[in-house]
Design an enzyme around this catalytic site. Structure first.
Site, PDB file in Angstrom:
ATOM      1  N   CYS A  98       0.776  -1.357  -0.067  1.00 29.46           N
ATOM      2  CA  CYS A  98       0.128   0.170  -0.040  1.00 29.46           C
ATOM      3  C   CYS A  98       1.078   1.712  -0.328  1.00 29.46           C
ATOM      4  O   CYS A  98       0.989   1.343   1.146  1.00 29.46           O
ATOM      5  CB  CYS A  98      -0.967  -0.190   0.869  1.00 29.46           C
ATOM      6  SG  CYS A  98      -1.799   1.657   1.439  1.00 29.46           S
ATOM      7  N   GLU A 148     -22.784   3.341   0.815  1.00 27.93           N
ATOM      8  CA  GLU A 148     -23.302   1.421   1.466  1.00 27.93           C
ATOM      9  C   GLU A 148     -21.542   1.050   0.959  1.00 27.93           C
ATOM     10  O   GLU A 148     -21.256  -0.284   1.324  1.00 27.93           O
ATOM     11  CB  GLU A 148     -24.402   1.357  -0.033  1.00 27.93           C
ATOM     12  CG  GLU A 148     -25.222   2.018   0.942  1.00 27.93           C
ATOM     13  CD  GLU A 148     -26.792   1.016  -0.428  1.00 27.93           C
ATOM     14  OE1 GLU A 148     -27.898   1.237   0.446  1.00 27.93           O
ATOM     15  OE2 GLU A 148     -26.663   1.148  -1.227  1.00 27.93           O
TER      16      GLU A 148
END
Length: 451
Positions: free
Chosen positions: A95, A422
């Site tokens: 990352c 969501e």
């Protein structure tokens, strides 16, 4: 000391770091706007992770408080070590966003620039942490009391129990945050490096809506934010590469100069070298045994590893009290963050699956825990296949177990029917479930060592 008193002490301490506007905010509708002010005041700019979590202000509040305490408040570990452990954790999942971010923070708090050349340049005590970093990131069920004993007793420059707990919380937090970075953002990849892009969505961001900005203005702001993030990270990479080449050239000149340099001048030269900023040009320098990755728990050696039954060691009954005792107040903040994600509303997602919100969330949570060998005796795991479509299960497993393999196509295949908020919500569930997996295994091993 009772829990109520501990909570009051925590709130009083954290209140010192909040802007006055946040303290005075009494209207819940104003809270998101003040959270944004708080983030901007502390960082000077709004990072992409904060923008994504901003869709759920209640969670963002608890996340910022916990992370601020973990990195910047009193604790067992020095500040530079905290950021370096974050770098080590993020590097396990390649990352670059988090590695770059904490490389900058590491230097800002006075960290030794030589450490950014890789694990070979750090003190043995930090380098010894690599083994549990590797295990917790990929196969946490393998960690045992011997790993803890090696760090606390056997190896040189031993850790204290409090320092180790602080380090374990950092590792678990940043492994899970790497999952959130890959899972929640649409990644741009260049030379195997990822850049987290601020979101550009069809509806207004919570902060833009609060400020009354138009849709056209929002798009302009988001484009600028995206460009700023990409330019800043690309600039950092160019600096890293340039410094790396300069160091190689300088080392060559230094070897040639050594034969003709008097001892006194040599000492001065070494002092000059130590003052230079030397950072890594390749993320692999923070990773040992890169081939070690997630393996399906079902393929484990059953003689060595058994199912983790939650009734034998749970966060509520065991982990919380241990971590809070050894690293004051962090258990309270972790627990608050966990409860805030549990209280988030996701009625629309659950309705699409034909179930109650709590049932849908528990299905996701238990599915993630099951992938790491943690089982709940009171749960019917046949519900998982009923509640979670195959594409969603593939997405959750990828983001949780090997987030670096997440791709935009996988993201789009399932998520077209969901709102962006969501999607963020599901990724917050992944973040919290994974954090708890690692904490449960590590804290159980520490408990076994202490017995």
């Amino acid at each position: 000391m009772g829990t109520e008193t501990q909570t009051q002490r925590t709130e009083a301490r954290l209140a010192l770091s909040e802007p006055a506007a946040v303290k005075k905010a009494s209207n819940e509708n104003e809270r998101p706007q003040y959270l944004l002010v708080k983030a901007l005041a502390s960082r000077g700019r709004l990072d992409a992770v904060t923008q994504q979590m901003g869709y759920h202000p209640q969670y963002l509040d608890s996340f910022l408080k916990m992370q601020h305490y973990l990195l910047h408040m009193d604790g067992p570990l020095p500040f530079d070590c905290r950021h370096y452990i974050a770098i080590m954790a993020a590097a396990r999942h390649q990352c670059w966003y988090l590695v770059n971010l904490h490389s900058l923070h590491f230097l800002r708090v006075g960290g030794d620039p030589q450490w950014l050349q890789g694990l070979e340049c750090v003190p043995p005590r930090l380098r010894n942490l690599n083994e549990i970093n590797k295990i917790l990131a990929h196969r946490p069920w393998l960690i045992n009391r011997l790993h803890i004993e090696n760090l606390l007793k056997i190896r040189e420059q031993c850790w204290s129990l409090a320092e180790l707990v602080h380090a374990v919380v950092l590792l678990a937090h940043y492994h899970a945050l790497a999952s959130f970075v890959f899972g929640c953002a649409q990644e741009e990849r260049t030379d195997s490096r990822s850049v987290l892009k601020p979101s550009v969505v069809g509806s207004q961001c919570f902060c833009d809506a609060a400020n009354g900005n138009s849709n056209q203005e929002i798009l302009r702001i988001n484009r600028n934010r995206s460009l700023d993030s990409c330019v800043e990270l690309e600039s950092l990479r160019e600096r890293i590469h340039r410094i790396h080449l300069e160091n190689e050239n300088r080392d060559e000149r230094s070897r040639e100069h050594t034969r003709l340099t008097p001892p006194s001048s040599m000492q001065e030269r070494e002092e000059d070298l130590a003052s230079d900023v030397i950072v890594a040009a390749d993320i692999s320098c923070y990773v040992q045994d890169p081939e070690f990755g997630y393996q399906d728990f079902a393929r484990r050696d059953e003689e060595q590893t058994q199912i983790f039954r939650i009734q034998d060691y749970s966060w509520e009954d065991h982990g919380f009290s241990l971590v809070n005792r050894l690293y004051s107040d962090i258990g309270l903040l972790l627990d608050e963050k966990l409860r805030s994600v549990d209280s988030l509303q996701n009625g629309n997602m659950a309705k699409r699956q034909g179930c109650e919100a709590s049932v849908f969330k528990r299905g996701i949570w238990n599915y993630i825990h099951c992938m790491f060998g943690i089982r709940y005796d009171d749960y019917d795991y046949a519900e998982v296949n009923h509640l979670l479509e195959r594409t969603l299960k593939v997405y959750i497993k990828t983001v949780t177990c090997y987030p670096e393999k997440t791709n935009p196509e996988m993201f789009q295949q399932f998520w077209k029917q969901f709102k962006h908020s969501e999607k963020v919500h599901v990724n917050l569930l992944i973040l919290e479930a994974r954090t708890q997996v690692e904490l449960l295994y590590a804290l159980r091993a520490i408990t076994q060592y202490m017995i």
